[in-house]
Design a protein around this motif. Structure first.
Motif, PDB file in Angstrom:
ATOM      1  N   LYS A 101     -40.574  55.185   1.503  1.00 14.79           N
ATOM      2  CA  LYS A 101     -40.169  55.332   0.108  1.00 14.79           C
ATOM      3  C   LYS A 101     -40.507  54.096  -0.699  1.00 14.79           C
ATOM      4  CE  LYS A 101     -36.155  56.344  -2.808  1.00 14.79           C
ATOM      5  NZ  LYS A 101     -34.697  56.656  -2.820  1.00 14.79           N
ATOM      6  N   ARG A 102     -40.264  52.910  -0.120  1.00 10.15           N
ATOM      7  CA  ARG A 102     -40.510  51.660  -0.835  1.00 10.15           C
ATOM      8  C   ARG A 102     -41.819  50.984  -0.446  1.00 10.15           C
ATOM      9  NH1 ARG A 102     -34.520  48.743  -1.459  1.00 10.15           N
ATOM     10  NH2 ARG A 102     -33.525  50.492  -2.562  1.00 10.15           N
ATOM     11  N   ILE A 103     -42.532  51.557   0.519  1.00 11.76           N
ATOM     12  CA  ILE A 103     -43.882  51.083   0.873  1.00 11.76           C
ATOM     13  C   ILE A 103     -44.749  52.317   1.068  1.00 11.76           C
ATOM     14  CG2 ILE A 103     -45.275  49.633   2.389  1.00 11.76           C
ATOM     15  CD1 ILE A 103     -42.878  48.085   3.176  1.00 11.76           C
ATOM     16  N   PRO A 104     -45.149  52.957  -0.016  1.00 12.22           N
ATOM     17  CA  PRO A 104     -45.901  54.212   0.120  1.00 12.22           C
ATOM     18  C   PRO A 104     -47.315  54.014   0.646  1.00 12.22           C
ATOM     19  CG  PRO A 104     -45.712  53.573  -2.188  1.00 12.22           C
ATOM     20  CD  PRO A 104     -44.832  52.640  -1.419  1.00 12.22           C
ATOM     21  N   ASN A 105     -47.950  52.910   0.290  1.00 15.18           N
ATOM     22  CA  ASN A 105     -49.323  52.635   0.702  1.00 15.18           C
ATOM     23  C   ASN A 105     -49.344  51.569   1.792  1.00 15.18           C
ATOM     24  OD1 ASN A 105     -50.383  54.413  -1.335  1.00 15.18           O
ATOM     25  ND2 ASN A 105     -49.959  52.787  -2.845  1.00 15.18           N
ATOM     26  N   GLU A 183     -37.410  42.776   3.804  1.00 11.08           N
ATOM     27  CA  GLU A 183     -36.000  43.175   3.823  1.00 11.08           C
ATOM     28  C   GLU A 183     -35.673  44.120   2.676  1.00 11.08           C
ATOM     29  OE1 GLU A 183     -31.621  42.778   2.920  1.00 11.08           O
ATOM     30  OE2 GLU A 183     -33.313  42.116   1.705  1.00 11.08           O
ATOM     31  N   GLU A 184     -36.086  43.758   1.471  1.00  8.83           N
ATOM     32  CA  GLU A 184     -35.732  44.561   0.300  1.00  8.83           C
ATOM     33  C   GLU A 184     -36.419  45.929   0.307  1.00  8.83           C
ATOM     34  OE1 GLU A 184     -33.392  43.713  -1.456  1.00  8.83           O
ATOM     35  OE2 GLU A 184     -33.291  41.531  -1.690  1.00  8.83           O
ATOM     36  N   GLN A 185     -37.523  46.050   1.031  1.00  8.00           N
ATOM     37  CA  GLN A 185     -38.247  47.317   1.060  1.00  8.00           C
ATOM     38  C   GLN A 185     -37.791  48.227   2.199  1.00  8.00           C
ATOM     39  OE1 GLN A 185     -39.271  45.880  -2.009  1.00  8.00           O
ATOM     40  NE2 GLN A 185     -40.512  47.718  -1.717  1.00  8.00           N
ATOM     41  N   GLY A 186     -36.878  47.733   3.052  1.00  4.45           N
ATOM     42  CA  GLY A 186     -36.403  48.598   4.120  1.00  4.45           C
ATOM     43  C   GLY A 186     -36.145  47.936   5.454  1.00  4.45           C
ATOM     44  N   LEU A 187     -35.839  46.637   5.463  1.00  5.62           N
ATOM     45  CA  LEU A 187     -35.478  45.902   6.684  1.00  5.62           C
ATOM     46  C   LEU A 187     -36.619  45.893   7.711  1.00  5.62           C
ATOM     47  CD1 LEU A 187     -31.854  47.353   7.189  1.00  5.62           C
ATOM     48  CD2 LEU A 187     -32.544  45.402   5.787  1.00  5.62           C
ATOM     49  N   PRO A 295     -31.183  46.059  12.102  1.00  4.13           N
ATOM     50  CA  PRO A 295     -32.172  46.495  13.101  1.00  4.13           C
ATOM     51  C   PRO A 295     -31.906  45.939  14.498  1.00  4.13           C
ATOM     52  CG  PRO A 295     -33.271  45.828  11.067  1.00  4.13           C
ATOM     53  CD  PRO A 295     -31.841  45.419  10.938  1.00  4.13           C
ATOM     54  N   PHE A 296     -31.313  44.763  14.574  1.00  3.53           N
ATOM     55  CA  PHE A 296     -30.991  44.187  15.885  1.00  3.53           C
ATOM     56  C   PHE A 296     -29.803  44.919  16.506  1.00  3.53           C
ATOM     57  CE2 PHE A 296     -33.256  40.952  13.504  1.00  3.53           C
ATOM     58  CZ  PHE A 296     -34.197  40.525  14.431  1.00  3.53           C
ATOM     59  N   ASN A 297     -28.807  45.285  15.683  1.00  2.00           N
ATOM     60  CA  ASN A 297     -27.731  46.136  16.180  1.00  2.00           C
ATOM     61  C   ASN A 297     -28.290  47.463  16.679  1.00  2.00           C
ATOM     62  OD1 ASN A 297     -25.566  44.992  13.538  1.00  2.00           O
ATOM     63  ND2 ASN A 297     -25.467  44.411  15.691  1.00  2.00           N
ATOM     64  N   ASP A 298     -29.243  48.032  15.922  1.00  2.00           N
ATOM     65  CA  ASP A 298     -29.835  49.313  16.309  1.00  2.00           C
ATOM     66  C   ASP A 298     -30.547  49.226  17.649  1.00  2.00           C
ATOM     67  OD1 ASP A 298     -28.916  50.359  13.930  1.00  2.00           O
ATOM     68  OD2 ASP A 298     -30.845  50.240  12.898  1.00  2.00           O
ATOM     69  N   ALA A 299     -31.044  48.031  17.984  1.00  2.00           N
ATOM     70  CA  ALA A 299     -31.724  47.822  19.270  1.00  2.00           C
ATOM     71  C   ALA A 299     -30.743  47.473  20.390  1.00  2.00           C
ATOM     72  CB  ALA A 299     -32.770  46.721  19.138  1.00  2.00           C
ATOM     73  N   GLY A 300     -29.453  47.375  20.059  1.00  2.53           N
ATOM     74  CA  GLY A 300     -28.440  47.078  21.065  1.00  2.53           C
ATOM     75  C   GLY A 300     -28.077  45.616  21.204  1.00  2.53           C
ATOM     76  N   PHE A 301     -28.583  44.748  20.290  1.00  3.62           N
ATOM     77  CA  PHE A 301     -28.317  43.321  20.364  1.00  3.62           C
ATOM     78  C   PHE A 301     -27.084  42.946  19.538  1.00  3.62           C
ATOM     79  CE2 PHE A 301     -33.177  43.098  20.681  1.00  3.62           C
ATOM     80  CZ  PHE A 301     -33.156  43.076  22.063  1.00  3.62           C
ATOM     81  N   PRO A 302     -26.320  41.940  19.983  1.00  2.34           N
ATOM     82  CA  PRO A 302     -25.225  41.429  19.148  1.00  2.34           C
ATOM     83  C   PRO A 302     -25.797  40.752  17.906  1.00  2.34           C
ATOM     84  CG  PRO A 302     -24.998  40.721  21.442  1.00  2.34           C
ATOM     85  CD  PRO A 302     -26.375  41.268  21.289  1.00  2.34           C
ATOM     86  N   ALA A 303     -25.361  41.176  16.732  1.00  2.00           N
ATOM     87  CA  ALA A 303     -25.908  40.626  15.494  1.00  2.00           C
ATOM     88  C   ALA A 303     -24.879  40.725  14.385  1.00  2.00           C
ATOM     89  CB  ALA A 303     -27.193  41.360  15.093  1.00  2.00           C
ATOM     90  N   ILE A 304     -24.797  39.683  13.562  1.00  2.00           N
ATOM     91  CA  ILE A 304     -23.850  39.665  12.466  1.00  2.00           C
ATOM     92  C   ILE A 304     -24.520  39.129  11.204  1.00  2.00           C
ATOM     93  CG2 ILE A 304     -21.955  39.238  14.091  1.00  2.00           C
ATOM     94  CD1 ILE A 304     -21.784  36.388  12.880  1.00  2.00           C
ATOM     95  N   ARG A 305     -23.843  39.295  10.076  1.00  2.00           N
ATOM     96  CA  ARG A 305     -24.303  38.735   8.812  1.00  2.00           C
ATOM     97  C   ARG A 305     -23.358  37.618   8.402  1.00  2.00           C
ATOM     98  NH1 ARG A 305     -26.490  41.764   3.574  1.00  2.00           N
ATOM     99  NH2 ARG A 305     -26.560  40.019   2.109  1.00  2.00           N
TER     100      ARG A 305
END
Length: 453
Positions: A101-105, A183-187, A295-305
């Motif tokens: 959506k944010r990187i069509p090309n 990041e702003e275009q979709g992590l 994305p790191f949480n999605d991969a199963g890694f411990p990650a925080i902000r």
């Protein structure tokens, strides 16, 4: 802790610890004092000078756009590596993204990664990340000026400064300094890095994502430079249905590895960072929003902000303009560099503590149902860490408490029974303890709390 407004200047003249010594608590205090607000300001100003760092912006110019920005970032990492005798592996990490959506090309999303390999356990990693890119009101506007001073030059400057400080030391585990793109275009930078870490077999024990660490004046009128927020997910997103079923009966909803990573950093703040009180926020991110730790949480890694407590939305994702007496835009005057240095110091000390400490215990289990006592067990330390591990510490707390309340050091064993401590009344965990006294994050028993093997 009472929260007051206290401005602290960074101490710039502390002696650097000898690089061949393995750290302890005093070394962590020294690291905190070495972080420079002046250097962070220089880096933020340089990043702002590129005009825009939008993911879809110019890549050929030497002075404007995302290409110039990432080449400068790599040159800074290269300089840092040269000063420590080549201690960093610095490289671009990229993939071509399209059809989004944010990187069509087709666009090459390029991050800059610097890896400081550990001495005894190089396949164990702790990561600090910040974002390269910036944006204005229209997320697809790649040409307008988008200074991104706080969002997220502040976090990226923190990554560079942490690399400068920690590269003067040697660690047991590996430390990664990541300048992530897209990041702003979709992590996308985080997705690319997390996928590569899985492919390469990285044992990632912590990802500290820094996104906006420089603003102290909130849109709510609050001005505060003594607090920060730690966002962490409650249950592991990669949990299987079978694991979820077991967790329903044994607990763990608030004890994911990310949540216990946040507790660890909260404790670091109390112990090593003057006038900083961290707030544990029991949510993946701000309400309905996202960041590059996901994305790191999605991969199963411990990650925080890690981020500021009081955001100012007029200074985020805005075209540079004035309307009805209100000035919009993410400009330099919205960054408090002493505060950014304070949060950078929190990252630096946390990374150093974890990289000097042993890996979190693996295969932590618990039993004690219908018994007066509770027994915990865990796997022996890996061969690479057996000399590093002094022993283990068991922690427990009442189930409604946010932070660990009680602890007992049990020595270099692989199981221990807490006599007359009833399993039903508490949550439990285990941490590894190094010869130098530093500890790993606490591991909650079972799959719900596992940091991985």
């Amino acid at each position: 802790m009472q929260r007051t407004i206290v401005m602290l200047a960074s101490v710039l003249t502390m002696p650097v610890m000898a690089a061949d010594k393995i750290g302890d608590e005093q070394a962590l205090h020294s690291i905190a004092s070495q972080v420079s607000a002046a250097r962070i300001e220089q880096d933020v100003r340089k990043l702002v000078s590129f005009g825009t760092r939008h993911t879809l912006s110019d890549t050929e110019s030497d002075s404007r756009g995302i290409g110039a920005a990432r080449r400068w970032i790599k040159s800074e990492f290269d300089k840092i590596s040269a000063q420590c005798g080549g201690c960093l592996q610095v490289y671009f990490q990229s993939a071509t993204i399209q059809g989004e959506k944010r990187i069509p090309n087709p666009v090459e999303v390029v991050s800059v990664i610097a890896v400081q390999k550990g001495l005894t356990d190089p396949s164990r990693y702790v990561v600090m990340s910040g974002d390269i890119d910036s944006r204005v009101s229209d997320v697809m506007d790649a040409s307008s000026d988008a200074p991104g001073a706080n969002d997220n030059a502040s976090g990226l400057a923190g990554v560079l400064e942490t690399a400068r400080v920690l590269s003067q030391h040697k660690f047991h585990g590996s430390v990664v300094y990541a300048a992530l793109a897209g990041e702003e275009q979709g992590l996308f930078g985080g997705k690319i890095m997390a996928e590569q870490a899985v492919k390469d077999g990285w044992r990632v024990k912590a990802v500290l994502n820094n996104d906006m660490i420089g603003n102290i004046a909130g849109i709510n009128g609050v001005i505060n430079n003594t607090t920060a927020r730690l966002f962490s997910e409650g249950t592991r997103v990669v949990e299987t249905p079978e694991q979820a079923h077991k967790r329903r009966f044994t607990g763990g909803e608030v004890d994911s590895p990310s949540r216990n990573l946040a507790r660890y950093i909260d404790k670091i703040a109390d112990s090593y960072i003057p006038n900083l009180d961290t707030m544990l926020v029991y949510r993946l991110d701000r309400f309905g929003r996202g960041g590059h730790h996901r994305p790191f949480n999605d991969a199963g890694f411990p990650a925080i902000r890690i981020m500021e407590t009081n955001e100012h939305y007029d200074r985020q994702h805005q075209d540079l303009r004035s309307e009805n007496g209100i000035v919009y835009g993410d400009t330099l005057d919205g960054v408090n560099f002493a505060y950014a240095a304070k949060l950078t110091a929190l990252n630096a000390v946390s990374l150093a503590s974890m990289a000097w400490a042993p890996s979190p215990p693996a295969k932590v289990e618990i039993k004690g149902a219908v018994q007066p006592s509770t027994t915990l067990s865990w796997a022996p330390a890996a061969n690479t860490e057996r000399d590093l591990v002094k022993g283990y510490k068991i922690y427990w707390r009442y189930t409604d408490q946010p932070q660990w309340q009680f602890s007992r050091y049990v020595g270099k064993v692989n199981s221990f029974t807490l006599e007359n401590v009833v399993i039903d009344n508490y949550f439990f965990g285990v941490a590894s303890v190094a010869e130098n006294g530093l500890e790993s994050p606490v591991v909650f028993p079972g799959a719900a709390g596992s940091f991985g093997d």
